[in-house]
Design an enzyme around this catalytic site. Structure first.
Site, PDB file in Angstrom:
ATOM      1  N   HIS A 169      42.263  41.548  41.837  1.00  0.00           N
ATOM      2  CA  HIS A 169      41.078  41.108  42.583  1.00  0.00           C
ATOM      3  C   HIS A 169      41.456  40.918  44.055  1.00  0.00           C
ATOM      4  O   HIS A 169      42.503  40.333  44.357  1.00  0.00           O
ATOM      5  CB  HIS A 169      40.599  39.736  42.098  1.00  0.00           C
ATOM      6  CG  HIS A 169      40.096  39.670  40.696  1.00  0.00           C
ATOM      7  ND1 HIS A 169      38.761  39.556  40.382  1.00  0.00           N
ATOM      8  CD2 HIS A 169      40.744  39.674  39.501  1.00  0.00           C
ATOM      9  CE1 HIS A 169      38.614  39.483  39.063  1.00  0.00           C
ATOM     10  NE2 HIS A 169      39.802  39.544  38.501  1.00  0.00           N
ATOM     11  N   ILE A 187      31.145  43.407  40.075  1.00  0.00           N
ATOM     12  CA  ILE A 187      29.717  43.327  39.736  1.00  0.00           C
ATOM     13  C   ILE A 187      29.189  41.894  39.850  1.00  0.00           C
ATOM     14  O   ILE A 187      27.988  41.680  40.015  1.00  0.00           O
ATOM     15  CB  ILE A 187      29.477  43.902  38.311  1.00  0.00           C
ATOM     16  CG1 ILE A 187      28.058  44.411  38.150  1.00  0.00           C
ATOM     17  CG2 ILE A 187      29.830  42.895  37.233  1.00  0.00           C
ATOM     18  CD1 ILE A 187      27.867  45.277  36.912  1.00  0.00           C
ATOM     19  N   HIS A 231      43.791  44.930  36.562  1.00  0.00           N
ATOM     20  CA  HIS A 231      43.043  44.971  37.825  1.00  0.00           C
ATOM     21  C   HIS A 231      43.486  43.839  38.724  1.00  0.00           C
ATOM     22  O   HIS A 231      43.765  42.724  38.275  1.00  0.00           O
ATOM     23  CB  HIS A 231      41.532  44.933  37.587  1.00  0.00           C
ATOM     24  CG  HIS A 231      41.081  43.802  36.723  1.00  0.00           C
ATOM     25  ND1 HIS A 231      41.223  43.804  35.346  1.00  0.00           N
ATOM     26  CD2 HIS A 231      40.510  42.608  37.030  1.00  0.00           C
ATOM     27  CE1 HIS A 231      40.752  42.684  34.856  1.00  0.00           C
ATOM     28  NE2 HIS A 231      40.318  41.919  35.854  1.00  0.00           N
TER      29      HIS A 231
HETATM   30  P1  AMP Z   1      39.126  39.259  34.789  1.00  0.00           P
HETATM   31  O1  AMP Z   1      38.681  37.907  34.315  1.00  0.00           O
HETATM   32  O2  AMP Z   1      40.257  39.190  35.780  1.00  0.00           O
HETATM   33  O3  AMP Z   1      39.391  40.206  33.643  1.00  0.00           O
HETATM   34  O4  AMP Z   1      37.915  39.824  35.642  1.00  0.00           O
HETATM   35  C1  AMP Z   1      37.086  40.868  35.236  1.00  0.00           C
HETATM   36  C2  AMP Z   1      36.163  41.143  36.392  1.00  0.00           C
HETATM   37  O5  AMP Z   1      35.520  42.377  36.161  1.00  0.00           O
HETATM   38  C3  AMP Z   1      35.059  40.086  36.611  1.00  0.00           C
HETATM   39  O6  AMP Z   1      35.172  39.559  37.930  1.00  0.00           O
HETATM   40  C4  AMP Z   1      33.777  40.895  36.399  1.00  0.00           C
HETATM   41  O7  AMP Z   1      32.742  40.478  37.249  1.00  0.00           O
HETATM   42  C5  AMP Z   1      34.225  42.307  36.695  1.00  0.00           C
HETATM   43  N1  AMP Z   1      33.434  43.363  36.071  1.00  0.00           N
HETATM   44  C6  AMP Z   1      33.079  43.469  34.759  1.00  0.00           C
HETATM   45  N2  AMP Z   1      32.351  44.592  34.560  1.00  0.00           N
HETATM   46  C7  AMP Z   1      32.256  45.212  35.763  1.00  0.00           C
HETATM   47  C8  AMP Z   1      31.620  46.406  36.212  1.00  0.00           C
HETATM   48  N3  AMP Z   1      30.934  47.216  35.384  1.00  0.00           N
HETATM   49  N4  AMP Z   1      31.716  46.744  37.524  1.00  0.00           N
HETATM   50  C9  AMP Z   1      32.387  45.932  38.380  1.00  0.00           C
HETATM   51  N5  AMP Z   1      33.015  44.804  38.017  1.00  0.00           N
HETATM   52  C10 AMP Z   1      32.948  44.432  36.726  1.00  0.00           C
END
Ligand code: AMP
Ligand code: ZN
Length: 121
Positions: free
Chosen positions: A98, A30, A96
Site C-alpha cells: 500500500h 477501491i 501488495h
Molecule cells: P489488505 O488488508 O492489505 O489485504 O488490503 C486489501 C486492499 O485491497 C484493501 O485496501 C481493499 O480496499 C483493496 N481492494 C480490494 N478489492 C479491490 C479492487 N477490486 N480494486 C482495488 N482495490 C481493491
C-alpha cells in the site's frame, strides 16, 4: 485461481491503473484511506511477504519509487506511508504494497476518476 488481483492484472476486472510494467501493476485502492491510496502488486501470483523472492521485491520497490514520486508531484501530500499486511491482517492473499499519502487538511475530493486524471494526465 480465484484471485481478485490476478483478475485485475489480466484486465478481467477494471482498475484505475496509474503505472504498469512487465513485472508489476499499480492501481488505486477501491476503498481509499486517503486521496491517491495506491496498491502495487507483482504480476506473478505470490501470496505474501514470506513467499516473495528478492528479485520481485525489488521490482515492487522500483515501481514504488516511481509511484511515490508521481504522487508527490501531482497530489502534494505532506507524507507517504508504505504498508504491507500478512497473516490475519491480509484480506487479499496476493502480495501488495500500500502507498498511503497523508495531507495536512484531508482532501475532500477523493473521487477515483478525478484522482486518476490528476495522476495520469
Ligand atoms: P489488505 O488488508 O492489505 O489485504 O488490503 C486489501 C486492499 O485491497 C484493501 O485496501 C481493499 O480496499 C483493496 N481492494 C480490494 N478489492 C479491490 C479492487 N477490486 N480494486 C482495488 N482495490 C481493491
Ligand atoms: Zn493473484
Amino acid at each position: 485461481m480465484d484471485c481478485i488481483f490476478c483478475k485485475i492484472i489480466n484486465n478481467e476486472i477494471p482498475s484505475y491503473t496509474i503505472y504498469e510494467d512487465e513485472n508489476v501493476k499499480c492501481f488505486l485502492d477501491i476503498n481509499p484511506v486517503s486521496k491517491g491510496h495506491t496498491l502495487i502488486v507483482p504480476k506473478k501470483h505470490i501470496k505474501d511477504f514470506y513467499d516473495i523472492d528478492n528479485e520481485t521485491l525489488l521490482n515492487v520497490f522500483d515501481a514504488c519509487k516511481k509511484v511515490t514520486n508521481l504522487i508527490n508531484k501531482k497530489l502534494k501530500p505532506n507524507g507517504i506511508r508504505l504498508l504491507q499486511n500478512n497473516g490475519v491482517l491480509q484480506d487479499v492473499k496476493h502480495f501488495h504494497l500500500h502507498i498511503i499519502p497523508s495531507y495536512t487538511k484531508e482532501e475532500k475530493n477523493n473521487n477515483a476518476e478525478d484522482v486518476f486524471q490528476l495522476l495520469t494526465k
